[in-house]
Design an enzyme around this catalytic site. Sequence first.
Site, PDB file in Angstrom:
ATOM      1  N   CYS A  61      37.523  -2.423  48.969  1.00 11.19           N
ATOM      2  CA  CYS A  61      36.836  -1.546  49.905  1.00 11.19           C
ATOM      3  C   CYS A  61      37.295  -1.904  51.318  1.00 11.19           C
ATOM      4  O   CYS A  61      37.521  -3.070  51.617  1.00 11.19           O
ATOM      5  CB  CYS A  61      35.327  -1.753  49.817  1.00 11.19           C
ATOM      6  SG  CYS A  61      34.674  -1.365  48.192  1.00 11.19           S
ATOM      7  N   HIS A 114      36.743  -7.595  45.799  1.00 13.41           N
ATOM      8  CA  HIS A 114      35.717  -6.969  46.615  1.00 13.41           C
ATOM      9  C   HIS A 114      35.934  -7.376  48.052  1.00 13.41           C
ATOM     10  O   HIS A 114      36.119  -8.550  48.351  1.00 13.41           O
ATOM     11  CB  HIS A 114      34.329  -7.421  46.165  1.00 13.41           C
ATOM     12  CG  HIS A 114      33.922  -6.836  44.856  1.00 13.41           C
ATOM     13  ND1 HIS A 114      33.530  -5.539  44.716  1.00 13.41           N
ATOM     14  CD2 HIS A 114      33.874  -7.375  43.619  1.00 13.41           C
ATOM     15  CE1 HIS A 114      33.252  -5.291  43.457  1.00 13.41           C
ATOM     16  NE2 HIS A 114      33.452  -6.390  42.763  1.00 13.41           N
TER      17      HIS A 114
END
Lengths: 554, 451, 399
Positions: free
Chosen positions: C220, C178
Amino acid sequence: MRRLVAIIIAAWVSISASAAQSTQHETLHLHQRPSGRVTAHFAFAQSVAQSQAHALDDIARGFGIDEMALSFTQGTRCDSIATKVGCRPPGVVLWAWMRNNHSLSSVDTRWSALTNALAGTFCASLNFITPENSAEPQSSFTHSSVNSSLSSLRYASLPREITCTENLTPWSKLLPCSTKVNHLAHIKDRKMKPYCILGSKAGIASLFNAYAIYDADYHSMSVEVSRKCTSDTECTTEIRQDLVVALDPVRKGYQRNMDWSLQFLFGKEVAGSCPLNEIETNILVTLPKAEGFEFEGKVKPVYNDEKNAWVYSLELAKQFSMGVKYSDSKPDLSEKSKSTELIQIHRHLTGYGRERGGIKIRISNRDTKPRTVTLLEVLPWFIKLYMHTLQRTTYHITSQEVLSLSGEVVNQTLKYQPAIPRIRPSVIELTATLPGESITVFTFQFDRAFIKYTEHPPDANRGFDTGAAILTVHPASRTEKEYRLFSDVLLIALPTPDFSMPYNVITMSCTIVALYFGTVFNLIVKKLEGLDDSQLKKKWWMFWVKERSVLGKK
Amino acid sequence: MEVLAVLGVVIRLALVQRTDFARTLDQRVEVSTPVTSFKRMQEGVFLWRNNINPYEGGVFHQAPLLLALFHVLDDRMIPYLFILLDILVAKMLVEIAKHRALDLKNQTWRPFFPSKEEKEALLAHESAESKTVTKESGVKKSDPTIPTESALVPLFVGVVYLLNPLSIVTCLARSMLVFNTAAVVTGVYFAVKGRQVYSMFFLALASYVSMYPVMFVLPCSMLIAKSLKVKIWPNIIFEQPFSASPVSFLLFATFTIALLGVSNVLMGSWDFLESTYGVILLVPDLQPNTGLWWYIFIEMFDQFRLFFLLVFQVFVVAFVLPLSLKFREHPLFVVAVFGIIIATFKSYPAVGDVAAYIPFVFMYQELFKYMKNLYIITHLGFSTCILLPLFYNLWIYAGSGNANFFYAITLIVGVAQVLLLGDFIGAMVRREWERGEGYAFRGRRIEVMLK
Amino acid sequence: MNFLNWLVLVLGAASATNAAGGAIRVVEDMRGLDRAALAADFLSAGAGSSGGGSGHTNNWAVLVCTSRFWFNYRHIANTLSMYRTVKRLGIPDSNIILMLADDVACNPRNHFPATVYNNAGRYLDLYGSNIEVDYRGYEVTVENFIRVLTGRHEEHVPRSKRLLTDDRSNILIFMTGHGGKEFLKFQDAEEIGSHDIADAIAQMFEKKRYNEIFFMIDTCQAASLYKQIYSPNVLAAASSLTGQSSYSHHHDMEIGTAVIDRWTYSNLETLEKLERQDKNTLANLFKTYDSSVILSDPGIRTDLFPRGIENALVTDFFGGVQTTELTLEMYKTSEKQKVLPADVKVEFDGRLSSAQKDTLLEKPRYKLKVVLPQTYLINVPFVLCFGLLLTGVVVAGSV
């Protein structure tokens, strides 16, 4: 890894070239309980001479190890499903006797180096074992052949350590009958075969199937190394590897019955006996019933009275499979939770909240005669023990009445090492003679420490696992051997700070300090002045203030 | 008033004998800290009695002489010892307050540097006044510009200490802070009486138990100087308030070294230094308390730890010399201020520290009318008394709150005490100005500013 | 060596010759040739010489999954997919550093123990039977990652945990987890910033620890993580640009989580079709990215890669293939013994290292003493001294 591969190949070459050694064997003992569970115990023993090469022999020689035992376990409640074969607690348990004077480095330095080397060898996080969470017990590991004046003992456990295929892979490459390195095999085939090729192309290790092993209720993989020197140059290293897997055919099959076969349990067949002459391959089967069953498979076993088991003999390069079919294959589930061990230990936490708590240890002695035991507790430093709260009560095992003074625990010796925060754990070693048919309960209290932000693990709210307590049962007579029982592993949740707060806390606390400093500084340094109207002058740039006296009077 | 004092003692006795509050109070973090907890003293005594060095581990952090004391004392006598100490503290506070009352009575309002004519006029005024002044209150009724102040009732100060729930709680919990308070108050008492040796000995004892009372040496030496010197001019600056200081410091140092030496003889080694003073200075045990240190050092990264430790320790002692210089004719006031500073900023504070300085603050009741924030401070005090245990419970037991709740309340405790400090010192500055320079403005309405 | 391999070698050498423009040639007759010149040719064929050959002699891979917890199964699957790919294409386990922040294969929540799948059809078990995880669980930290890259390890760290690269190593660094703008989250407890990654790679360049690096990142806002790199010969590819999220591909209902991320899936679709001697270039790989399927725009950074992605083969980074030169006579190496890099300690060597000398003088750390009631605690010297002190105080005070 390249080096390990080379060593294995060299080991095979040299083993096959050297003279036969009779202490080497591979044994698979399949033991089925009345509840239907089958415990498969793979035992491998080999001995490595001075001239041969083996990764564990290198480690033993390099670090001056006399004896070492390492186990990787998952699954609890071993005592109710497996035989008394040395149930280990979940996680990693490691102890080693190391020579005091070896290569000019201290035992603790070599201990750290050893755990790092083992971490690299077994692909586990054993490097988390440091002198900070290790102990040096004095009475718990007494009956070994090591001279305790020349060697020191170090013991540590990592209850949180998981065991998975990445540990089994290197472990099985150390087996005596490992003839070929197979990790290139799956690269050759584009498609993976439905079962794993691990460890060996022959011998009982060909049964290894990670999907079956890691689906088991209990699995434990261990290594024991002991080094015996007849003189300074003549040393032999004995290596023993055990894999204990407790499988449940009742759960696995749709029929919910006790019938099983090797193909059913492991999904594979044994690829013949080990081709090396010095290594015997044996398969023993112990069944809960004396009759009412029949063996499946081409080869039939022979009953061996002294081992109390059915023995199969394997042939070279011939696929081997076997199975058992019962006439009445309903499992006897009542026996499931009963343990037949004479001495048992249970441990659990008491109290509530995250500030303090207590530990309760219950040791029961079902034997009619008194037994001497040693309890070893190694607790991390953030459990602050209060030894003045240690209490002991002894009950009779059936009537539950508190035993009178004559029936109480005698000869109790308590040894204690207080924890030094961040340097060493607390160690309690309690040797006592338990009266026959009694239950002894020890309780003590502790405070939970508030540890620093950086000392919490990433999943801080899970808590910390505490290693199992070891109960060493000393032999009652000359024929018996000392054995060890491990208690449950405790999960202790410590109070957690808010992990998003470091900068905020510094800001806010320092604001208060600054407030104090500023106020007091101003009051000390500045002087009070009284100003009446004549002294008050409006500043030229404050044009929006109406010309008036500060006191409101004109 | 005497009834109230006796009531304070009776409450303690009743709570000790009838209830089990002692055990639960000992386990509350607001009351007992890692360096003052009685349970840890019990553990230390047990370890010492059983062949294990009590200073080796991370549990016991208290002075060796206290360890010896609790080793010889019987278990049942211990609560009564603490109650006895509280009574002694109250008694000595009363004596100090008596001295303070006398001091207050003798305070006069006159300029510091009068010109010759003003001096004569004032002397004439004074001789005229002495006939009109009343015996009991010492108030100069004739001069309307001097505030009417009620005299200090010494016994009230003792009652304030005895009836203060914070000190009752500390006494019940058998916290070692009682020894600390007793030693400090005894030191101040002897200083007020002018007995230098005794005063320094008790201060050495106090700082031997916990390090921070070393700050009291300077004001106590000033108190000694004050009581030994003859007044040169009534309430004019005492020219030599520091005259007793070198000898006092020497005595203090000698007694401290002697006490440490005696401890070494008792324990057989110097291990205890790291475990007692090392813990107070370096704060390895981060148990929550009412202070500001624990959370900042829990959340701090290791690289900054030493720096912030130094900074926080320095801030406690930074104002010793400045405050002593500024208020050199009011050493007892300096003692009170240091008490507040210690209670706010020491490494392991507890409510007992607050209970210790409140009587000293009440000896300066004439300052209350100059203090602007007294109302807020008292209300903050009451609300934090309720919210501290509540939020601690939410964090540790209920699990529905987190550490920030408790931390926020400790921040409020800090803010309240800082406000008190600012107000208290500001009030004294204001009053001193009014008594001296402000004399020239008598009869006029003016604005007073800090410049 | 069988015929096929031999043929491949010759062809490979031939094609490499073509690609290198004659810098490396198949030599059959060594007589009369200038051996020193040949050697110089070979050794200088890397690092920036005209076009073509990358000049690497070995391949390494650092595969990092930074996410913990069961619901991040897909990140483990991403990393293990890459692991399988590089192993299949020839990089041996000894040259792979695999860092998995959590154990999902033997996790009690895993319905299929000892397996990790990256597709709902469960065709392929990525965990397999021969897997070596070098850093697992709590060991996957920012500190360890940077230590691996820069080679600055603590004492006693075993060889399998070290990145033993040299200046002719091509390294594939794959990170997944992440992330956000210029940071990547490690295990929910700490973060690595894009500047940290850039500085680590710069250290690697200064210590001559790589020939070329291919930095792949699937998180991301992944492109923000390679933005700060400033060292030469680094090619970077990311799953999404700054301001965009990366998405998972599909779920497996029985495992209960998503099993693969879209960008990694897109890469695998191409990589699974490759063989060891494949001549596809990275440009071809990048052309297969389809933003409408990946649902984010993959980012490629080529400005630090002078060789050009049209010349870089996929197997330059994913495979263990290297160009070889056939000679008929022996090539003599230097007489001097090869010296190991200073930061690689020899294992199992009992010789005293610098940090060990203080431990000899340490007092014993562990002290287990018998709990035995003592009688004579308050000793006579203490009573005497204390009495002396008190009398001294009283006497002095009364003066």
